[in-house]
Design a protein around this motif. Structure first.
Motif, PDB file in Angstrom:
ATOM      1  N   ALA A  78      -2.784   7.962 -24.898  1.00  0.00           N
ATOM      2  CA  ALA A  78      -1.363   7.770 -24.571  1.00  0.00           C
ATOM      3  C   ALA A  78      -0.520   8.909 -25.149  1.00  0.00           C
ATOM      4  CB  ALA A  78      -0.878   6.423 -25.087  1.00  0.00           C
ATOM      5  N   SER A 100       9.556   2.792 -26.745  1.00  0.00           N
ATOM      6  CA  SER A 100       8.718   3.568 -25.833  1.00  0.00           C
ATOM      7  C   SER A 100       9.516   4.712 -25.219  1.00  0.00           C
ATOM      8  CB  SER A 100       8.200   2.663 -24.719  1.00  0.00           C
ATOM      9  OG  SER A 100       9.269   2.292 -23.869  1.00  0.00           O
ATOM     10  N   ALA A 160       2.962  -1.581 -25.986  1.00  0.00           N
ATOM     11  CA  ALA A 160       2.320  -2.007 -24.736  1.00  0.00           C
ATOM     12  C   ALA A 160       3.000  -1.332 -23.543  1.00  0.00           C
ATOM     13  CB  ALA A 160       2.372  -3.534 -24.600  1.00  0.00           C
ATOM     14  N   ILE A 209       2.018   2.363 -23.293  1.00  0.00           N
ATOM     15  CA  ILE A 209       0.724   2.562 -22.622  1.00  0.00           C
ATOM     16  C   ILE A 209       0.884   2.367 -21.118  1.00  0.00           C
ATOM     17  CG2 ILE A 209      -1.603   1.613 -22.343  1.00  0.00           C
ATOM     18  CD1 ILE A 209      -1.561   0.936 -25.326  1.00  0.00           C
ATOM     19  N   ASP A 230       1.390  -0.628 -17.688  1.00  0.00           N
ATOM     20  CA  ASP A 230       0.593  -1.661 -17.021  1.00  0.00           C
ATOM     21  C   ASP A 230      -0.646  -1.093 -16.337  1.00  0.00           C
ATOM     22  OD1 ASP A 230       2.360  -3.554 -17.802  1.00  0.00           O
ATOM     23  OD2 ASP A 230       3.350  -3.787 -15.853  1.00  0.00           O
ATOM     24  N   HIS A 269      -3.140  -1.825 -22.604  1.00  0.00           N
ATOM     25  CA  HIS A 269      -1.812  -2.284 -23.026  1.00  0.00           C
ATOM     26  C   HIS A 269      -1.890  -3.720 -23.556  1.00  0.00           C
ATOM     27  CE1 HIS A 269      -1.558  -4.187 -19.009  1.00  0.00           C
ATOM     28  NE2 HIS A 269      -0.699  -4.993 -19.584  1.00  0.00           N
ATOM     29  N   TYR A 290      -1.919  -4.530 -27.349  1.00  0.00           N
ATOM     30  CA  TYR A 290      -0.664  -4.644 -28.102  1.00  0.00           C
ATOM     31  C   TYR A 290       0.118  -5.899 -27.739  1.00  0.00           C
ATOM     32  CZ  TYR A 290      -2.232  -0.368 -30.033  1.00  0.00           C
ATOM     33  OH  TYR A 290      -3.017   0.542 -30.692  1.00  0.00           O
ATOM     34  N   GLU A 291      -0.124  -6.440 -26.556  1.00  0.00           N
ATOM     35  CA  GLU A 291       0.428  -7.778 -26.262  1.00  0.00           C
ATOM     36  C   GLU A 291      -0.205  -8.794 -27.217  1.00  0.00           C
ATOM     37  OE1 GLU A 291       1.264  -7.076 -21.485  1.00  0.00           O
ATOM     38  OE2 GLU A 291      -0.319  -8.458 -22.120  1.00  0.00           O
TER      39      GLU A 291
END
Lengths: 274, 274
Positions: A185, B99, B232, B235, B237, B242, B245-246
């Protein structure tokens, strides 16, 4: 000391390494080559393992199942009829990276045959594996210490050895996943070099660990997918953090075939090593 | 060297620590206490920050936004009308753990006022924060190096400093999540002590890192929930990881209120430290 006969099911890199350790100690090692590829058969013979029938395996002293997580239950089910038939039944030891829940299902399958079941977990590389055993019959498995294996008995029920394996792998293979996910990332967002530099400066232990472990991951990624799924099951749906390992399974599934990404990761971490 | 006037929005532990650093260097530090709790107001005053109107903040040399990730955009929107009105507009620096996508939205909001926008990321503890800046206006922010802050300019676009912060936090706060999730699961399955012992033996660096970092996490867990959600989103979807991190966000949300679990974790890792 009686010479042991050990049936070893599974001739992957760990299985064949364990076969060599046992053979080298003078232990007789049986396996089944039925349905295996020519490469697996050659690897098994090279490790000093003799081809045998399922009934011969079931009548040995111990059966060690060292297979990919997805076929651990199949392996027990395949051996169950022979174990039921055997007069002197082998002690069945599942050594796979599977959740305590999957272990419980396998234990039931083995219990129904009348054979003793031991839960096992292997920690370490094929060059120096350490075997943890748990459950009421675990003391029987201490005999494997005389057969060339590094053995540790855990004072816990069936499931404890697998729980140790899951939680240890969840940290080590989990950290490899974090390092891979975040490096990829960062590279996508123009921050790759800055991440490497900052980790080396303020997290030197993690930086060195990732540099040594991430580049060794790609050839194993395909095997780790099912292992991450077992760790998610180990945590259980009732705990939100099981999704951490669903995410790691998805990452390893992609990295198993995405050579561009794994080449980029290996180059990335070789920068740190220098 | 002209004495700078810096507007600092946010009086959490990082914000007030940065306020102290700036004040100590002789910089004039403004903030807005409108709608803040008495405790926040007291902390801001203790850090040498003066209460000011939004128009006064907008007319300072720099605005530093150091707030929880969830209110980073609100903060920019709240200041936008004053920035539009200001004749000499402050350089707006977002320093939050958000982000690059969220940063882009904030940058648009600031650009529309005519003020210069700089992307920032803070790495390190409140006692020794390091400020990374990126984007075309980042060189302006090097003036903060004379105002008591440790400044590093990144040669990258708006988003690069936030990407560095996200990927660094994704590894460090991610590893704290892995260590917590796996220790709790091991304890639930009778393998807690064995995990501690095996980590200390075969992964001494990780063992020491977790022992030093996991016990410091509980009071910060509530703040890390939104930060994990930002990672998340960072990164995206399109990449299965991702979900890692969820899962970490879900874990920290629970640990923010589950004192039984965090007490168990602190006791667990104090065993290692001994």
């Amino acid at each position: 000391m009686t010479r042991l006969t050990i049936a070893l099911v599974g001739a992957g890199s760990m299985g064949s390494a364990v076969g060599k350790l046992l053979s080298a100690s003078g232990t007789r090692v049986l396996t089944t080559l039925e349905g295996r590829s020519a490469a697996s058969a050659a690897r098994a013979r090279e490790a000093g393992m003799e081809d045998a029938t399922l009934d011969e395996l079931a009548a040995s002293d111990f059966i060690l199942s060292i297979v990919p997580p997805a076929v651990a239950l199949d392996t027990a089910e395949r051996l169950a009829p022979a174990l039921t038939r055997a007069a002197n039944k082998a002690v069945y030891i599942d050594c796979n990276a599977i959740s305590p829940q999957t272990v419980a299902t396998i234990a039931q399958t083995v219990d129904a045959t009348g054979a003793a079941f031991v839960d096992g977990g292997i920690i370490g590389m094929p060059s120096s594996p350490k075997f943890y055993f748990s459950g009421p019959h675990a003391p029987l498995a201490s005999a494997l210490g005389d057969a060339g294996l590094a053995v540790r008995l855990l004072d816990g029920p069936v499931g404890a050895a697998s729980a140790l394996k899951m939680s240890y792998a969840g940290i080590t293979k989990g950290l490899t996943a974090l390092g891979s996910a975040m490096s990829l990332a960062a590279m996508r967002n123009g921050a790759g070099q800055a991440l490497l530099d900052e980790l080396a400066e303020s997290q030197p232990e993690i930086s060195a660990w990732l540099a040594s472990n991430v580049p060794r991951m790609p050839p194993k990624a395909y095997r780790w997918v099912a292992e991450m799924e077992e760790i998610a099951a180990f945590i259980g749906d009732g705990f939100a953090e099981h999704r951490i390992y669903e995410g790691a399974a998805g990452l390893y599934a992609r990295l198993a075939t995405d050579k561009t990404a794994t080449d980029a990761l290996s180059r990335f971490f070789s920068e740190t090593a220098r």
